[in-house]
Write a protein that holds these residues in place. Structure first.
Motif, mmCIF file in Angstrom:
data_model
loop_
_atom_site.group_PDB
_atom_site.id
_atom_site.type_symbol
_atom_site.label_atom_id
_atom_site.label_comp_id
_atom_site.label_asym_id
_atom_site.label_seq_id
_atom_site.Cartn_x
_atom_site.Cartn_y
_atom_site.Cartn_z
ATOM 1 N N PHE A 380 3.287 -7.643 -11.893
ATOM 2 C CA PHE A 380 3.756 -6.025 -11.949
ATOM 3 C C PHE A 380 2.648 -5.248 -12.113
ATOM 4 C CE2 PHE A 380 2.719 -7.176 -16.370
ATOM 5 C CZ PHE A 380 2.374 -6.254 -17.074
ATOM 6 N N LEU A 381 1.436 -5.815 -12.379
ATOM 7 C CA LEU A 381 0.054 -5.002 -12.005
ATOM 8 C C LEU A 381 -0.178 -4.664 -10.829
ATOM 9 C CD1 LEU A 381 -2.064 -6.307 -15.060
ATOM 10 C CD2 LEU A 381 -0.834 -4.091 -14.863
ATOM 11 N N ARG A 382 0.120 -5.353 -9.923
ATOM 12 C CA ARG A 382 -0.031 -4.978 -8.340
ATOM 13 C C ARG A 382 0.554 -3.898 -8.074
ATOM 14 N NH1 ARG A 382 1.270 -9.120 -3.937
ATOM 15 N NH2 ARG A 382 3.413 -9.385 -4.939
ATOM 16 N N CYS A 383 -0.203 -2.837 -7.403
ATOM 17 C CA CYS A 383 0.528 -1.685 -6.882
ATOM 18 C C CYS A 383 0.521 -1.781 -5.504
ATOM 19 C CB CYS A 383 -0.340 -0.320 -7.052
ATOM 20 S SG CYS A 383 0.454 1.116 -7.287
ATOM 21 N N LEU A 384 1.813 -1.666 -4.797
ATOM 22 C CA LEU A 384 2.025 -2.047 -3.441
ATOM 23 C C LEU A 384 2.415 -0.572 -2.823
ATOM 24 C CD1 LEU A 384 4.136 -5.022 -3.623
ATOM 25 C CD2 LEU A 384 1.925 -4.919 -3.287
ATOM 26 N N LEU A 385 2.300 -0.457 -1.673
ATOM 27 C CA LEU A 385 2.415 0.739 -1.053
ATOM 28 C C LEU A 385 3.335 0.645 0.420
ATOM 29 C CD1 LEU A 385 1.143 3.705 -1.245
ATOM 30 C CD2 LEU A 385 -0.448 3.043 0.404
ATOM 31 N N ASP A 386 4.205 1.477 0.490
ATOM 32 C CA ASP A 386 5.226 1.541 1.400
ATOM 33 C C ASP A 386 5.273 2.945 2.161
ATOM 34 O OD1 ASP A 386 6.603 -1.226 1.752
ATOM 35 O OD2 ASP A 386 6.904 -0.794 -0.552
ATOM 36 N N TRP A 395 10.219 2.545 8.504
ATOM 37 C CA TRP A 395 9.270 2.035 7.276
ATOM 38 C C TRP A 395 8.414 1.274 7.844
ATOM 39 C CZ3 TRP A 395 9.456 3.687 2.052
ATOM 40 C CH2 TRP A 395 10.426 4.030 1.838
ATOM 41 N N THR A 396 6.977 1.217 6.935
ATOM 42 C CA THR A 396 5.929 0.118 7.224
ATOM 43 C C THR A 396 5.321 -0.239 5.911
ATOM 44 O OG1 THR A 396 5.372 1.485 9.188
ATOM 45 C CG2 THR A 396 3.800 0.120 8.360
ATOM 46 N N ALA A 397 5.050 -1.530 5.759
ATOM 47 C CA ALA A 397 4.439 -1.903 4.369
ATOM 48 C C ALA A 397 2.974 -1.753 4.892
ATOM 49 C CB ALA A 397 4.880 -3.379 4.343
ATOM 50 N N MET A 398 2.317 -1.173 3.900
ATOM 51 C CA MET A 398 0.839 -0.842 3.973
ATOM 52 C C MET A 398 0.014 -2.199 3.748
ATOM 53 S SD MET A 398 0.171 2.225 5.128
ATOM 54 C CE MET A 398 1.518 2.029 6.297
ATOM 55 N N ALA A 399 -1.004 -2.404 4.218
ATOM 56 C CA ALA A 399 -1.766 -3.729 4.014
ATOM 57 C C ALA A 399 -2.419 -3.392 2.364
ATOM 58 C CB ALA A 399 -2.717 -3.828 5.011
ATOM 59 N N GLY A 400 -2.866 -4.387 1.849
ATOM 60 C CA GLY A 400 -3.462 -4.230 0.481
ATOM 61 C C GLY A 400 -2.490 -4.104 -0.705
ATOM 62 N N HIS A 401 -3.288 -4.517 -1.700
ATOM 63 C CA HIS A 401 -2.402 -4.226 -3.004
ATOM 64 C C HIS A 401 -2.916 -2.840 -3.962
ATOM 65 C CE1 HIS A 401 -1.932 -8.747 -3.177
ATOM 66 N NE2 HIS A 401 -1.065 -8.186 -2.100
ATOM 67 N N TYR A 402 -3.680 -2.222 -3.431
ATOM 68 C CA TYR A 402 -4.358 -1.061 -4.067
ATOM 69 C C TYR A 402 -4.538 -1.341 -5.473
ATOM 70 C CZ TYR A 402 -3.059 0.618 0.374
ATOM 71 O OH TYR A 402 -3.316 0.781 1.861
ATOM 72 N N ILE A 432 -6.936 8.476 3.783
ATOM 73 C CA ILE A 432 -5.587 8.063 4.321
ATOM 74 C C ILE A 432 -5.700 7.734 5.983
ATOM 75 C CG2 ILE A 432 -3.310 8.424 4.593
ATOM 76 C CD1 ILE A 432 -3.701 10.361 2.144
ATOM 77 N N GLY A 433 -5.295 6.823 6.476
ATOM 78 C CA GLY A 433 -5.307 6.340 7.715
ATOM 79 C C GLY A 433 -4.024 5.651 8.517
#
Length: 479
Positions: A380-386, A395-402, A432-433
């Motif tokens: 739950f501490l991972r912050c994921l970005l869509d 929709w696109t799942a962004m790379a990385g866990h932020y 932002i890219g």
């Protein structure tokens, strides 16, 4: 249509369509457009005045517009029909000319909505040439916010435009902790708004919160460079705070204003086009779907269409002047709805199904919505970005866990091509890219515990000693 591609907006020669009393042929260069008179009357001051003038031309079946480009008129028609076309550089210049010459306000607003780092210089220069002052100002503000990145490119602008850009105040990253109302005799030194001094990479006090103001489960939003705080609670019983507060960043002053008809907390407050919208929330521990609109000029609240379902603490973002809200269903479903103020209507835009443990926030950049969510269960501490693109519907799942070694990042604001995120240990600016968010700068964290409200304000260049907020009983707090 791909952004910047100048895609097909339709044929310019539409003379084969039958004429009716409700239609008008408009000749621009070598093209003829058959257009609904009502469409032109509704969105174009030039034609509205023409049709009401009683002049001979208003009775003619065809009007010839000289000095305009057909491409610009074609863009104007697309916008008047409710489309939101992406525009190439040539189309932008022609559209600005058409918006100015024919006084097409919806087109001018659309141009302001699509200002970005690729076209802001062209928008600013074109709007100055053709006298679209609101667009000129909007583009100049965008350039000012990104001046560090665009300074070299601004050398292409005329000297007067560069001077105007430099005279403007850039947006500051501002934050507030979560606080209940305080007692006057026990003034809490932590009950402050703070702004990020990017030069010193540290947070500084901006102003004290009013004694009775609550940021605990309140609604906070910015409209016209003013921060509005509505509702919130006091005590473990969650008693709703009745007063509402407004901080004018330009004047550095607090005032009070009318509160919603329905007491509420843990709701979403949105500022848009001279109005506030209080959406959903809770009262007496029950979630609500009711929604109210506040007319800032009239200082009055009124009920509008209910949200699609009861919702509390919904994340929201504005993309290209459109309002989007996340309706979260634990543990894996996020519905994104759009609210259209002009029609007072809600519509389901998309649904994201991803496992996550709790909550999220949403921000917008260009025509993209970015949803930050927590990972599931043990992660739950991972912050994921869509990322959801409102133009393509993809929709696109962004790379990385932020995530960084000092904690996950669960809040963000966007300025130009940057996203600012913050927690107690770290403030981080991302670039932002297309491929995701790339870390750009690290600064000190926000020195408050608990949840954090973040937003952008334009602060006067010359700031005096931060003021204490009045307690609104007719007296000022002592200096």
């Amino acid at each position: 249509m791909e952004k910047g591609s100048g895609g097909d907006l339709g044929s310019g020669n539409e003379s084969e369509r039958p004429d009716t009393a409700a239609s008008l042929r408009v000749r621009v260069e070598d093209s003829v457009f058959t257009v609904d008179r009502a469409l032109l009357t509704c969105g174009c001051d030039y034609f509205r005045a023409l049709f009401r003038s009683g002049m001979r031309e208003c009775q003619q079946a065809e009007v010839h517009l000289r000095g305009l480009r057909a491409q610009g008129f074609l863009v104007a028609l697309a916008v008047l029909r409710g489309e939101r076309p992406a525009l190439s550089a040539d189309q932008i210049v022609d559209a600005v000319e058409c918006a100015a010459f024919l006084q097409v306000e919806p087109l001018a607003r659309h141009l302001a909505d699509i200002v970005d780092s690729d076209n802001c210089l062209l928008m600013c220069h074109s709007a100055a040439v053709f006298g679209l002052l609101d667009l000129y100002h909007s583009a100049a503000l965008f350039i000012r916010d990104m001046y560090a990145d665009l300074q070299e490119a601004t050398e292409s602008l005329p000297w007067e435009l560069r001077q105007y850009v430099q005279s403007l105040t850039p947006s500051c990253f501002v934050a507030a902790g979560t606080h209940s109302p305080s007692m006057e005799i026990l003034q809490d030194s932590f009950r402050t708004l703070c702004y990020l001094d990017e030069g010193e990479k540290d947070w500084k006090r901006l102003t004290d919160l009013p004694t009775e103001a609550s940021t605990s489960m309140a609604g906070l939003t910015v409209l016209a460079n003013k921060l509005y705080i509505v509702g919130g609670v006091r005590g473990v019983s969650k008693q709703v705070v009745e007063s509402s507060f407004c901080y004018d960043a330009t004047a550095d002053e607090w005032t009070t204003f009318a509160s919603p008809c329905q007491p509420r907390y843990n709701f979403t407050l949105v500022g848009h086009a001279g109005r506030l919208y209080a959406i959903g929330g809770e009262f007496e521990k029950s979630a609500m779907s009711s929604m109210e609109s506040y007319d800032v000029e009239a200082d009055a609240w009124s009920f509008v269409s209910h949200a699609p379902r009861a919702v509390a603490g919904a994340a929201y973002a504005k993309a290209m002047s459109r309002i989007f809200l996340c309706f979260w269903k634990p543990m894996d479903t996020t519905d994104i709805y759009e609210y259209v103020p002009g029609r007072d209507e809600w519509s389901l835009v998309t649904t994201l199904i991803r496992p996550h443990s709790y909550g999220h926030c949403m921000v917008a950049h260009r025509d993209n919505l970015y949803v930050m969510r927590n990972g599931p269960y043990a992660d739950f501490l991972r912050c994921l970005l869509d990322c959801y693109n409102i133009t393509t519907g993809q929709w696109t799942a962004m790379a990385g866990h932020y995530i960084n070694s000092k904690g996950a990042l669960f809040t963000a604001v966007v300025r130009g091509d940057s996203a600012f995120t913050v927690n107690r240990m770290l403030t981080l600016e991302y670039a932002i890219g297309a491929g995701g968010w790339n870390p750009r700068r690290e600064m000190k964290g926000f020195p408050r515990s608990g949840s954090v409200w973040t937003f952008l304000l334009r602060l006067p260049k010359t700031r005096h000693k931060p003021r204490q907020a009045p307690d609104f009983d007719g007296r000022e707090d002592p200096p």
